[in-house]
Design a protein around this motif. Structure first.
Motif, mmCIF file in Angstrom:
data_model
loop_
_atom_site.group_PDB
_atom_site.id
_atom_site.type_symbol
_atom_site.label_atom_id
_atom_site.label_comp_id
_atom_site.label_asym_id
_atom_site.label_seq_id
_atom_site.Cartn_x
_atom_site.Cartn_y
_atom_site.Cartn_z
ATOM 1 N N GLY A 154 0.737 -1.170 0.146
ATOM 2 C CA GLY A 154 -0.061 0.029 -0.096
ATOM 3 C C GLY A 154 0.744 1.367 0.037
ATOM 4 N N PHE A 155 2.021 1.416 0.754
ATOM 5 C CA PHE A 155 2.785 2.579 0.944
ATOM 6 C C PHE A 155 3.174 3.006 -0.338
ATOM 7 C CE2 PHE A 155 6.404 5.268 1.638
ATOM 8 C CZ PHE A 155 5.693 6.270 2.269
ATOM 9 N N PRO A 156 3.819 2.097 -1.372
ATOM 10 C CA PRO A 156 4.241 2.678 -2.382
ATOM 11 C C PRO A 156 3.309 3.407 -3.329
ATOM 12 C CG PRO A 156 5.301 0.473 -1.985
ATOM 13 C CD PRO A 156 4.418 0.646 -0.875
ATOM 14 N N ALA A 157 1.971 2.582 -3.406
ATOM 15 C CA ALA A 157 0.965 3.519 -4.135
ATOM 16 C C ALA A 157 0.627 4.611 -3.776
ATOM 17 C CB ALA A 157 -0.220 2.380 -4.234
ATOM 18 N N ASP B 263 -10.612 -1.256 -5.060
ATOM 19 C CA ASP B 263 -9.956 -1.397 -3.771
ATOM 20 C C ASP B 263 -9.174 -0.053 -3.792
ATOM 21 O OD1 ASP B 263 -8.400 -2.540 -1.659
ATOM 22 O OD2 ASP B 263 -6.627 -2.726 -3.289
ATOM 23 N N THR B 264 -8.699 0.390 -2.609
ATOM 24 C CA THR B 264 -7.917 1.609 -2.370
ATOM 25 C C THR B 264 -6.927 1.727 -2.796
ATOM 26 O OG1 THR B 264 -9.361 2.010 -0.318
ATOM 27 C CG2 THR B 264 -7.202 3.268 -0.408
ATOM 28 N N VAL B 265 -5.921 0.691 -2.920
ATOM 29 C CA VAL B 265 -4.505 0.648 -3.391
ATOM 30 C C VAL B 265 -4.604 0.726 -4.911
ATOM 31 C CG1 VAL B 265 -2.273 -0.705 -3.514
ATOM 32 C CG2 VAL B 265 -3.576 -0.755 -1.377
ATOM 33 N N TRP C 11 -5.276 4.035 -5.687
ATOM 34 C CA TRP C 11 -4.229 4.984 -5.715
ATOM 35 C C TRP C 11 -3.096 4.768 -6.846
ATOM 36 C CZ3 TRP C 11 -2.940 3.483 0.174
ATOM 37 C CH2 TRP C 11 -3.570 4.401 0.991
ATOM 38 N N TRP C 12 -3.011 3.706 -7.366
ATOM 39 C CA TRP C 12 -2.032 3.374 -8.555
ATOM 40 C C TRP C 12 -2.660 3.996 -9.605
ATOM 41 C CZ3 TRP C 12 2.483 2.784 -8.092
ATOM 42 C CH2 TRP C 12 3.225 1.776 -7.243
ATOM 43 N N VAL D 108 -2.686 9.102 -13.648
ATOM 44 C CA VAL D 108 -3.546 10.179 -14.045
ATOM 45 C C VAL D 108 -2.867 11.440 -13.627
ATOM 46 C CG1 VAL D 108 -5.471 11.325 -14.019
ATOM 47 C CG2 VAL D 108 -5.530 8.874 -14.552
ATOM 48 N N TYR D 109 -2.592 11.527 -12.301
ATOM 49 C CA TYR D 109 -2.225 13.041 -11.924
ATOM 50 C C TYR D 109 -0.713 13.027 -12.010
ATOM 51 C CZ TYR D 109 -6.625 13.201 -9.398
ATOM 52 O OH TYR D 109 -8.005 13.220 -9.076
ATOM 53 N N GLY D 110 -0.092 11.808 -12.318
ATOM 54 C CA GLY D 110 1.382 12.021 -12.660
ATOM 55 C C GLY D 110 1.561 12.658 -13.971
#
Length: 93
Positions: free
Chosen positions: A1-4, A48-50, A53-54, A59-61
């Motif tokens: 989860g943290f890397p995402a 899923d939350t993770v 996030w990915w 998209v935001y990246g």
């Protein structure tokens, strides 16, 4: 989860910084932007939350990369916003 999560937060930081510097620190626009970021959670398909996030990181990246390539985060068209002076700020005596 943290890397995402980290991959999601870094581009968001770039976009919020660009928004703050190009709107003279408008809290209203930052609030609306934050609401727009959170709205897919309410109206989108349940994933899923993770995984979200990915997807958001991708998209935001891309958006953050475009912002940086188009001119960066610094404003060049206006004077900087003055900082609060000690005598005029309620937190300073």
């Amino acid at each position: 989860g943290f890397p995402a999560f980290a991959a999601y937060v870094v581009p968001m930081t770039v976009l919020f910084t660009w928004l703050a510097t190009h709107t003279r620190g408008s809290v209203l626009l930052a609030w609306l932007f934050h609401g727009a970021i959170n709205s897919p959670i309410l109206v989108g398909p349940p994933i899923d939350t993770v995984q979200r996030w990915w997807l958001s990181a991708a998209v935001y990246g891309c958006c953050a990369l475009l912002v940086v390539l188009a001119g960066g985060l610094r404003r060049t068209d206006a004077e900087p916003v003055p900082a609060a002076k000690a005598g005029n700020h309620p937190l300073y005596l």
